[in-house]
Design a protein around this motif. Sequence first.
Motif, PDB file in Angstrom:
ATOM      1  N   LEU A  28       4.912   1.127   9.833  1.00  0.00           N
ATOM      2  CA  LEU A  28       6.121   1.249  10.640  1.00  0.00           C
ATOM      3  C   LEU A  28       7.109   0.147  10.270  1.00  0.00           C
ATOM      4  CD1 LEU A  28       7.729   2.576  12.916  1.00  0.00           C
ATOM      5  CD2 LEU A  28       6.533   1.066  14.520  1.00  0.00           C
ATOM      6  N   LEU A  29       6.604  -1.056  10.075  1.00  0.00           N
ATOM      7  CA  LEU A  29       7.463  -2.162   9.649  1.00  0.00           C
ATOM      8  C   LEU A  29       8.161  -1.825   8.335  1.00  0.00           C
ATOM      9  CD1 LEU A  29       8.532  -5.049   9.886  1.00  0.00           C
ATOM     10  CD2 LEU A  29       6.387  -5.854   8.862  1.00  0.00           C
ATOM     11  N   GLY A  30       7.419  -1.234   7.408  1.00  0.00           N
ATOM     12  CA  GLY A  30       8.007  -0.843   6.131  1.00  0.00           C
ATOM     13  C   GLY A  30       9.088   0.204   6.302  1.00  0.00           C
ATOM     14  N   ARG A  33      12.146  -1.732   8.019  1.00  0.00           N
ATOM     15  CA  ARG A  33      12.768  -2.821   7.261  1.00  0.00           C
ATOM     16  C   ARG A  33      13.074  -2.467   5.813  1.00  0.00           C
ATOM     17  NH1 ARG A  33       9.459  -8.270   7.542  1.00  0.00           N
ATOM     18  NH2 ARG A  33       8.342  -7.349   5.792  1.00  0.00           N
ATOM     19  N   HIS A  34      12.267  -1.549   5.218  1.00  0.00           N
ATOM     20  CA  HIS A  34      12.417  -1.257   3.796  1.00  0.00           C
ATOM     21  C   HIS A  34      12.676   0.224   3.506  1.00  0.00           C
ATOM     22  CE1 HIS A  34      10.824  -5.303   2.833  1.00  0.00           C
ATOM     23  NE2 HIS A  34      10.013  -5.089   3.848  1.00  0.00           N
ATOM     24  N   GLY A  35      12.556   1.082   4.514  1.00  0.00           N
ATOM     25  CA  GLY A  35      12.710   2.516   4.281  1.00  0.00           C
ATOM     26  C   GLY A  35      11.514   3.128   3.583  1.00  0.00           C
ATOM     27  N   GLY A  36      10.403   2.402   3.526  1.00  0.00           N
ATOM     28  CA  GLY A  36       9.198   2.884   2.845  1.00  0.00           C
ATOM     29  C   GLY A  36       8.172   1.771   2.766  1.00  0.00           C
ATOM     30  N   PHE A  37       7.399   1.761   1.689  1.00  0.00           N
ATOM     31  CA  PHE A  37       6.363   0.749   1.533  1.00  0.00           C
ATOM     32  C   PHE A  37       6.950  -0.662   1.546  1.00  0.00           C
ATOM     33  CE2 PHE A  37       4.160   4.372  -0.413  1.00  0.00           C
ATOM     34  CZ  PHE A  37       2.896   4.248   0.153  1.00  0.00           C
ATOM     35  N   SER A 204      12.527   8.261   8.382  1.00  0.00           N
ATOM     36  CA  SER A 204      12.270   8.429   6.956  1.00  0.00           C
ATOM     37  C   SER A 204      11.368   7.314   6.422  1.00  0.00           C
ATOM     38  CB  SER A 204      13.590   8.440   6.184  1.00  0.00           C
ATOM     39  OG  SER A 204      13.353   8.553   4.787  1.00  0.00           O
ATOM     40  N   PHE A 205      10.409   7.705   5.606  1.00  0.00           N
ATOM     41  CA  PHE A 205       9.534   6.763   4.904  1.00  0.00           C
ATOM     42  C   PHE A 205       9.342   7.299   3.495  1.00  0.00           C
ATOM     43  CE2 PHE A 205       5.481   5.173   3.390  1.00  0.00           C
ATOM     44  CZ  PHE A 205       5.440   3.866   3.822  1.00  0.00           C
ATOM     45  N   GLU A 206       9.864   6.578   2.523  1.00  0.00           N
ATOM     46  CA  GLU A 206       9.793   7.011   1.123  1.00  0.00           C
ATOM     47  C   GLU A 206      10.360   8.419   0.927  1.00  0.00           C
ATOM     48  OE1 GLU A 206       9.095   5.202  -1.423  1.00  0.00           O
ATOM     49  OE2 GLU A 206       8.429   3.409  -0.322  1.00  0.00           O
ATOM     50  N   GLY A 207      11.443   8.717   1.665  1.00  0.00           N
ATOM     51  CA  GLY A 207      12.127   9.997   1.504  1.00  0.00           C
ATOM     52  C   GLY A 207      11.514  11.153   2.261  1.00  0.00           C
ATOM     53  N   HIS A 208      10.482  10.894   3.056  1.00  0.00           N
ATOM     54  CA  HIS A 208       9.834  11.932   3.858  1.00  0.00           C
ATOM     55  C   HIS A 208       9.939  11.568   5.336  1.00  0.00           C
ATOM     56  CE1 HIS A 208       7.970  13.700   0.239  1.00  0.00           C
ATOM     57  NE2 HIS A 208       7.780  12.452  -0.133  1.00  0.00           N
ATOM     58  N   SER A 209       9.928  12.565   6.196  1.00  0.00           N
ATOM     59  CA  SER A 209      10.067  12.340   7.627  1.00  0.00           C
ATOM     60  C   SER A 209       8.698  12.302   8.304  1.00  0.00           C
ATOM     61  CB  SER A 209      10.921  13.443   8.253  1.00  0.00           C
ATOM     62  OG  SER A 209      11.146  13.175   9.627  1.00  0.00           O
ATOM     63  N   LEU A 230      11.144 -12.243   6.575  1.00  0.00           N
ATOM     64  CA  LEU A 230      10.158 -12.015   5.528  1.00  0.00           C
ATOM     65  C   LEU A 230       9.071 -13.086   5.581  1.00  0.00           C
ATOM     66  CD1 LEU A 230      12.443 -11.030   2.513  1.00  0.00           C
ATOM     67  CD2 LEU A 230      11.252  -9.531   4.121  1.00  0.00           C
ATOM     68  N   PRO A 231       7.815 -12.720   5.308  1.00  0.00           N
ATOM     69  CA  PRO A 231       6.710 -13.678   5.368  1.00  0.00           C
ATOM     70  C   PRO A 231       6.636 -14.550   4.121  1.00  0.00           C
ATOM     71  CG  PRO A 231       5.896 -11.555   4.654  1.00  0.00           C
ATOM     72  CD  PRO A 231       7.360 -11.358   4.974  1.00  0.00           C
ATOM     73  N   ASN A 232       5.792 -15.555   4.188  1.00  0.00           N
ATOM     74  CA  ASN A 232       5.484 -16.383   3.023  1.00  0.00           C
ATOM     75  C   ASN A 232       4.541 -15.600   2.124  1.00  0.00           C
ATOM     76  OD1 ASN A 232       4.571 -18.227   1.133  1.00  0.00           O
ATOM     77  ND2 ASN A 232       4.329 -19.896   2.592  1.00  0.00           N
ATOM     78  N   LEU A 233       5.028 -15.125   0.999  1.00  0.00           N
ATOM     79  CA  LEU A 233       4.237 -14.243   0.138  1.00  0.00           C
ATOM     80  C   LEU A 233       3.015 -14.953  -0.439  1.00  0.00           C
ATOM     81  CD1 LEU A 233       7.038 -12.304  -1.781  1.00  0.00           C
ATOM     82  CD2 LEU A 233       5.951 -11.785   0.408  1.00  0.00           C
ATOM     83  N   ASP A 234       3.044 -16.273  -0.511  1.00  0.00           N
ATOM     84  CA  ASP A 234       1.905 -17.012  -1.065  1.00  0.00           C
ATOM     85  C   ASP A 234       0.681 -16.942  -0.159  1.00  0.00           C
ATOM     86  OD1 ASP A 234       3.377 -17.790  -3.280  1.00  0.00           O
ATOM     87  OD2 ASP A 234       4.078 -19.648  -2.327  1.00  0.00           O
ATOM     88  N   LYS A 235       0.895 -16.611   1.125  1.00  0.00           N
ATOM     89  CA  LYS A 235      -0.215 -16.575   2.072  1.00  0.00           C
ATOM     90  C   LYS A 235      -0.770 -15.174   2.275  1.00  0.00           C
ATOM     91  CE  LYS A 235       1.269 -20.631   4.708  1.00  0.00           C
ATOM     92  NZ  LYS A 235       1.605 -21.162   6.051  1.00  0.00           N
ATOM     93  N   LEU A 236      -0.174 -14.180   1.631  1.00  0.00           N
ATOM     94  CA  LEU A 236      -0.636 -12.808   1.774  1.00  0.00           C
ATOM     95  C   LEU A 236      -1.811 -12.531   0.853  1.00  0.00           C
ATOM     96  CD1 LEU A 236       2.788 -10.953   1.927  1.00  0.00           C
ATOM     97  CD2 LEU A 236       1.338 -11.672   3.826  1.00  0.00           C
ATOM     98  N   ARG A 237      -2.640 -11.544   1.236  1.00  0.00           N
ATOM     99  CA  ARG A 237      -3.778 -11.177   0.406  1.00  0.00           C
ATOM    100  C   ARG A 237      -3.908  -9.677   0.317  1.00  0.00           C
ATOM    101  NH1 ARG A 237      -9.125 -12.549   4.188  1.00  0.00           N
ATOM    102  NH2 ARG A 237      -8.884 -10.805   5.636  1.00  0.00           N
TER     103      ARG A 237
END
Length: 242
Positions: A28-30, A33-37, A204-209, A230-237
């Motif tokens: 849902l966040l994607g 915030r990003h319209g997809g992934f 819409s998510f990646e062009g699909h509803s 946006l998060p600190n990408l260095d702490k993501l896994r």
Amino acid sequence: MKALEILLAVDKICRKHGIKYWLGSGTLLGAVRHGGFIPWDDDLDIDMTETDFKKFESIVSKGGFESDLNLVLQTHKTDPEYYAMHAKVRNEDFPIEDIFGIDVDYKYRGVFIDIFHLRKSSYILNRFFSYSGKIFDKISTIRGWNGGRRVLLKVYHGLVNECFIGCIARIADKKCSVYYEWMGSRWKPSPRNPVDLFPLKEMSFEGHSFFVPANPDAYLKGMYGDYMKLPNLDKLRKHTLL
């Protein structure tokens, strides 16, 4: 985009049979915030109530996914070595590996989406339940003791999750008014207030509803706080190895 293909198949069967689901968590966040992934996220999550999940489970077990994809529903019922409290829909034509080895004994190991089926509960109970998930993770990653690990997981699941926590969760479902993940989250409990969830709408998510909560802003603030930051990408896994 293999996970997106699974999501489209799940969306199709849910629409056909009147099963309510919605994009959840990072998915849902994607969408918002990003319209997809999310560029650095590697999974897809949907939510549905426990009632709708049981309907979904029944339809899939009797008639399959009505898709050309090689899809399976992974729960403890369909895969006895799978003990997670949420379900997965996997495409078995595209195997992957969990980066921490949690899936070493699984029957199904294809690319997947997660289905979190929700029951009504309280923050305090889910905070308590979350410790069970963390203990499960620790047991699941024990190495060099495969037979013992499998026995320990089976006993822990039966006595703690099914008998003790399961009993409390079923009572809470009748007494409480806010939805949480079934038997708790391994992270901070995230309430889903019905007034913020229903009626569902589409986004819409990646062009699909796909379906999303009525108030995505309230849902995401409750889960992430300032979700547009946006998060600190260095702490993501990552979760998996393709």
